[in-house]
Design a protein around this motif. Structure first.
Motif, PDB file in Angstrom:
ATOM      1  N   ILE A  95     -47.055-117.702 -23.555  1.00 15.15           N
ATOM      2  CA  ILE A  95     -48.017-118.460 -22.735  1.00 15.15           C
ATOM      3  C   ILE A  95     -47.942-119.984 -22.832  1.00 15.15           C
ATOM      4  O   ILE A  95     -48.370-120.659 -21.907  1.00 15.15           O
ATOM      5  N   ILE A 124     -43.677-114.964 -19.292  1.00 14.22           N
ATOM      6  CA  ILE A 124     -44.914-114.185 -19.283  1.00 14.22           C
ATOM      7  C   ILE A 124     -45.705-114.546 -18.028  1.00 14.22           C
ATOM      8  O   ILE A 124     -45.668-115.701 -17.575  1.00 14.22           O
ATOM      9  N   TRP A 171     -56.881-116.758 -21.703  1.00 20.85           N
ATOM     10  CA  TRP A 171     -56.198-117.953 -22.224  1.00 20.85           C
ATOM     11  C   TRP A 171     -56.523-119.228 -21.428  1.00 20.85           C
ATOM     12  O   TRP A 171     -56.697-120.295 -22.021  1.00 20.85           O
ATOM     13  N   PHE A 229     -45.695-107.912 -34.798  1.00 21.12           N
ATOM     14  CA  PHE A 229     -46.275-109.110 -34.193  1.00 21.12           C
ATOM     15  C   PHE A 229     -47.144-109.920 -35.147  1.00 21.12           C
ATOM     16  O   PHE A 229     -47.062-111.145 -35.203  1.00 21.12           O
ATOM     17  N   HIS A 287     -40.185-110.350 -31.785  1.00 24.61           N
ATOM     18  CA  HIS A 287     -41.323-111.128 -31.280  1.00 24.61           C
ATOM     19  C   HIS A 287     -42.319-111.300 -32.423  1.00 24.61           C
ATOM     20  O   HIS A 287     -42.444-110.428 -33.279  1.00 24.61           O
TER      21      HIS A 287
HETATM   22  O1  LIG Z   1     -49.398-114.299 -25.130  1.00 19.07           O
HETATM   23  C1  LIG Z   1     -49.768-114.381 -26.438  1.00 19.07           C
HETATM   24  C2  LIG Z   1     -49.803-113.014 -27.096  1.00 19.07           C
HETATM   25  O2  LIG Z   1     -50.809-112.241 -26.413  1.00 19.07           O
HETATM   26  C3  LIG Z   1     -50.973-110.868 -26.842  1.00 19.07           C
HETATM   27  O3  LIG Z   1     -51.585-110.791 -28.113  1.00 19.07           O
HETATM   28  C4  LIG Z   1     -52.962-111.254 -28.227  1.00 19.07           C
HETATM   29  C5  LIG Z   1     -53.937-110.103 -28.192  1.00 19.07           C
HETATM   30  O4  LIG Z   1     -53.820-109.467 -26.961  1.00 19.07           O
HETATM   31  C6  LIG Z   1     -55.343-110.621 -28.350  1.00 19.07           C
HETATM   32  O5  LIG Z   1     -56.287-109.593 -28.380  1.00 19.07           O
HETATM   33  C7  LIG Z   1     -55.498-111.421 -29.603  1.00 19.07           C
HETATM   34  O6  LIG Z   1     -55.459-110.561 -30.778  1.00 19.07           O
HETATM   35  C8  LIG Z   1     -55.948-111.083 -32.021  1.00 19.07           C
HETATM   36  C9  LIG Z   1     -57.374-110.704 -32.194  1.00 19.07           C
HETATM   37  O7  LIG Z   1     -58.103-111.291 -31.146  1.00 19.07           O
HETATM   38  C10 LIG Z   1     -57.919-111.214 -33.515  1.00 19.07           C
HETATM   39  O8  LIG Z   1     -59.210-110.742 -33.669  1.00 19.07           O
HETATM   40  C11 LIG Z   1     -57.084-110.732 -34.689  1.00 19.07           C
HETATM   41  O9  LIG Z   1     -57.306-109.400 -34.929  1.00 19.07           O
HETATM   42  O10 LIG Z   1     -55.719-110.979 -34.430  1.00 19.07           O
HETATM   43  C12 LIG Z   1     -55.245-110.445 -33.199  1.00 19.07           C
HETATM   44  C13 LIG Z   1     -53.781-110.681 -33.123  1.00 19.07           C
HETATM   45  O11 LIG Z   1     -53.426-111.991 -33.427  1.00 19.07           O
HETATM   46  O12 LIG Z   1     -54.533-112.437 -29.652  1.00 19.07           O
HETATM   47  C14 LIG Z   1     -53.160-111.994 -29.531  1.00 19.07           C
HETATM   48  C15 LIG Z   1     -52.327-113.238 -29.606  1.00 19.07           C
HETATM   49  O13 LIG Z   1     -52.470-113.811 -30.853  1.00 19.07           O
HETATM   50  C16 LIG Z   1     -49.615-110.165 -26.814  1.00 19.07           C
HETATM   51  O14 LIG Z   1     -49.743-108.848 -27.225  1.00 19.07           O
HETATM   52  C17 LIG Z   1     -48.568-110.903 -27.610  1.00 19.07           C
HETATM   53  O15 LIG Z   1     -47.332-110.262 -27.529  1.00 19.07           O
HETATM   54  C18 LIG Z   1     -48.448-112.325 -27.045  1.00 19.07           C
HETATM   55  O16 LIG Z   1     -47.533-113.050 -27.810  1.00 19.07           O
END
Ligand SMILES: OC[C@H]1O[C@H](O[C@H]2[C@H](O)[C@@H](O)[C@@H](O[C@H]3[C@H](O)[C@@H](O)[C@@H](O)O[C@@H]3CO)O[C@@H]2CO)[C@H](O)[C@@H](O)[C@@H]1O
Length: 686
Positions: free
Chosen positions: A211, A247, A282, A447, A478
């Motif tokens: 993003i 993306i 976002w 991730f 990733h």
């Molecule tokens: O484009 C950026 C990434 O977006 C996706 O991952 C995000 C995910 O969808 C969100 O829900 C969130 O997840 C975090 C969550 O909110 C937080 O409470 C904690 O549990 O950590 C989670 C993970 O970090 O943010 C994510 C991005 O940090 C997508 O799936 C990724 O591949 C993308 O890179």
């Protein structure tokens, strides 16, 4: 209750009352003489739900249902079908991103498929609430249900793909090694990273931009500083033989000065009051395209086509469950500054209940069709590739529904780099495969960054992740911004060489993998398969879900435990197997000390890179339009073929002739190598 049964070629369609199905399936069956009871089913109503029931036999296996973080045999659990962004997940979390209301039951070696054409919140209870029953709860007054005869699991999948749609055919580069990071920038650093990888001997087929490449997270824009010259960037990357995938989320920034937002007014999701639904993701305040509407899909396809026309090669659809953060943000706002932390906000990452869609001329509550949102988004995106005149389509989608295989690759979302998840990721990939989605993979590297105590950042763990994914159709590293670098150049030399071996082995088998992609496209067969897919009558295979098959002919048993020296693997006893590395012939429970335990099944002809082939007994394959046949003693090509080497497993020849001329034969362990290196139609061995 009004129930009608139609049938055609091994598929039964049961229509209960007046359904409003999310997928328009062209069935055209004839009225069937069979009743619901003849099909082994019963339907009742219970507090506003339809309940479809069947017996669960003591020795029945229940497979499918999409992305589920459990064992492949789904018995003794209740599954909720509701696309969800869990943020983070562990084993047994349910539901996750991709929910597919299609299950396969195997009773005494006979498989039958069941597909419920509903995208609402279904509950599949597989002998949990009632020990002897499978019960599917449908929160609708009418529903369309399909029963797919086997008797093999393969036949059920063929019928399913005939009904719901066959997998698209991706370009060859989609099966190579791809790199990704949340987020790579600025543009010159990405080019430098590609050079570093290539300089160190690693192939790179594509780079993903997450993003942060956008200007204020506005879709179809470039960040002005980070990507100061997009045309130069695309050219720099392309001139290195690498593709660019960007993306594209579903969140359109709500901003009057943003052209895309203005052009889509009237095409976004609304509230039941008729107001625009403004959510948060976002970009901050944003709106979401109503992909159920035809005019929205046409508008989106045009945006995609314009975006691709500058030279972008692929699209990554993320957050498309669809996810919205407005309620999560509101809850967090209430507790900000207090010691209270709300633990599980997953439920609130979905659209609020008063969101509606305009679908097939009707105003439909979001929850009635929610799970099909990513399907219609992927469909519109796919059309964008077609209208851009792109010969090759590459779409990666995080969420999905039945039919997603027609348009996209999928992956298992925000996984975690831990020992526990190594096995889980194999199970999830195989679970999706057996649910009709052949193009699937994981975030190699896991991730999550450094936000959980289970995370293991050791080189061994990263190496093991590359290893489990060696034959997964989608093969990409990733990582979250706060995690360790996962590109193999950052590994200490011992592990770097091990990962190089994984990538080399994968590339060695790519011609075979591409034949399997063609097979998937033509028949709906999966590329990676649980062992029971190939050996349905072997009861041992239903509990072995840490091994997998690549097509029918290669079995792989990756190492998934720390410091493991001996890997015990099961090679189904109905077949004969040869160790890929040594040629040793094996069967049953075996021990391997090799890091990459790969076994070749007797009866195979397997194309490898550099024009090489593995032959083990009698078999055949078609590669790039050339059909290749082995009788065990003679290999015949339907057209002249530039052959490298034949690696002959099992009993090897003493002498070989290619088109009548003597050629070199050497032994490498128990493998006989016939060196040809030229264009031939026939190789004979003695
Ligand atoms: O484009 C950026 C990434 O977006 C996706 O991952 C995000 C995910 O969808 C969100 O829900 C969130 O997840 C975090 C969550 O909110 C937080 O409470 C904690 O549990 O950590 C989670 C993970 O970090 O943010 C994510 C991005 O940090 C997508 O799936 C990724 O591949 C993308 O890179």
């Amino acid at each position: 209750m009004r129930i009608e049964v139609e049938e055609k070629e091994g598929i039964y369609k049961v229509t209960i009352n007046e359904p409003f199905p999310p997928l328009d399936l062209q069935f055209n069956g004839n009225k069937s003489q069979k009743s619901l009871a003849d099909l082994g089913l019963d339907v009742t109503t219970e507090g506003g739900y339809l309940v479809i029931e069947k017996e669960l036999h003591l020795k029945e296996h229940v497979l499918g249902l999409g992305e589920k973080a459990v064992e492949l045999d789904r018995r003794r659990r209740r599954y909720v079908m509701n696309n969800t962004d869990p943020g983070i997940y562990q084993k047994f979390h349910d539901p996750l991103y991709i929910n597919i209301p299609f299950m396969i039951s195997v009773v005494e070696g006979k498989a039958t498929g069941y597909f419920v054409n509903s995208a609402s919140l279904l509950v599949f209870d597989i002998g949990f609430e009632d020990y002897g029953k499978v019960r599917v709860k449908v929160p609708e007054e009418g529903v369309e249900l399909y029963i797919l005869e086997g008797p093999t699991i393969e036949k059920v999948l063929e019928r399913y793909s005939l009904l719901v749609g066959k997998p698209f055919l991706p370009p060859k580069w989609a099966f190579g090694y791809m790199i990704s990071r949340y987020s790579y920038y600025p543009q010159d650093k990405i080019v430098e990273l590609i050079d570093l990888l290539k300089g160190d001997g690693f192939p790179v087929e594509a780079v993903f931009l997450d993003i942060d490449f956008m200007d204020s997270f506005k879709l179809f824009t470039w960040h002005k500083k980070r990507f100061y010259d997009p045309a130069k960037f695309l050219n720099d990357v392309h001139s290195r033989g690498v593709k660019v995938v960007t993306i594209v989320d579903h969140s359109v920034r709500a901003d009057q000065n943003y052209e895309v937002f203005a052009s889509g007014l009237g095409k976004y999701c609304e509230l039941d009051t008729g107001e625009l639904f403004v959510g948060r993701l976002w970009p901050g305040n944003c709106v979401y395209p109503d992909f159920f509407r035809q005019d929205t899909r046409e508008w989106w396809s045009k945006l995609i086509a314009d975006w691709l026309s500058q030279g972008v090669d692929g699209i990554w659809l993320d957050m498309n469950e669809p996810t919205d953060f407005s309620r999560i943000d509101a809850i967090n706002q209430v507790f900000r500054g207090t010691p209270i932390q709300v633990k599980d906000l997953r439920e609130y990452g979905r659209f609020p209940e008063n969101v509606v869609h305009y679908f097939k001329g009707k105003k439909v509550p979001h929850n009635r069709v929610r799970n099909a949102y990513p399907y219609y988004q992927a469909m519109a995106t796919f059309d964008g590739f077609k209208s851009a005149g792109k010969g090759e389509v590459f779409i990666l989608s995080r969420s999905g529904f039945a039919g997603i295989q027609k348009y996209a690759f999928v992956w298992t979302g925000d996984s975690t780099s831990s020992w526990d998840q190594l096995r889980l990721q194999i199970q999830m990939v195989l679970g999706l495969s057996i649910s009709g989605v052949p193009y699937v993979g994981i975030d190699i590297g896991g991730f999550q960054g450094r936000n959980q105590k289970e995370i293991d950042n050791s080189p061994e763990m990263l190496m093991r992740q590359f290893q489990i994914a060696m034959f997964f159709p989608f093969f990409r590293t990733h990582k979250a911004p706060d995690g360790v670098d996962t590109e193999p150049i950052y590994l200490p030399s011992y592990y770097k060489e091990k990962v190089k071996k994984v990538i080399e082995t994968r590339y060695r088998f790519l011609p075979y993998m591409y034949c399997l992609a063609e097979e998937a496209h033509e028949t709906g067969h999966p590329i990676v398969r649980p062992l029971f897919y190939e050996f349905q009558e072997d009861e041992d295979t239903y509990r072995v879900d840490d091994e997998y098959m690549l097509g029918s002919w290669v079995l792989y048993a990756p190492v998934i435990y720390p410091q493991m020296e001996v890997r015990k693997s099961y090679l189904p006893v109905k077949a004969k197997w040869a160790d890929f590395w040594t040629g040793e012939v094996l069967q049953g429970w075996v021990d391997s000390r090799n890091d990459l335990p790969v076994y070749i099944r007797e009866g195979s002809v397997i194309p490898l890179s550099e024009g090489d082939f593995i032959v083990y007994g009698e078999g055949s394959i078609t590669v790039e339009g050339v059909s290749v046949r082995s009788s065990g003693k003679k290999v015949t090509f339907s057209k002249p073929y530039r052959l490298g080497k034949l690696l002959v497993y099992g009993l090897g020849p003493e002498r070989a002739r290619a088109d009548g001329k003597e050629v070199e034969v050497v032994r490498e362990g128990k493998v006989t190598v016939v060196r040809v290196d030229g264009t031939v139609k026939e190789v004979e061995m003695e």
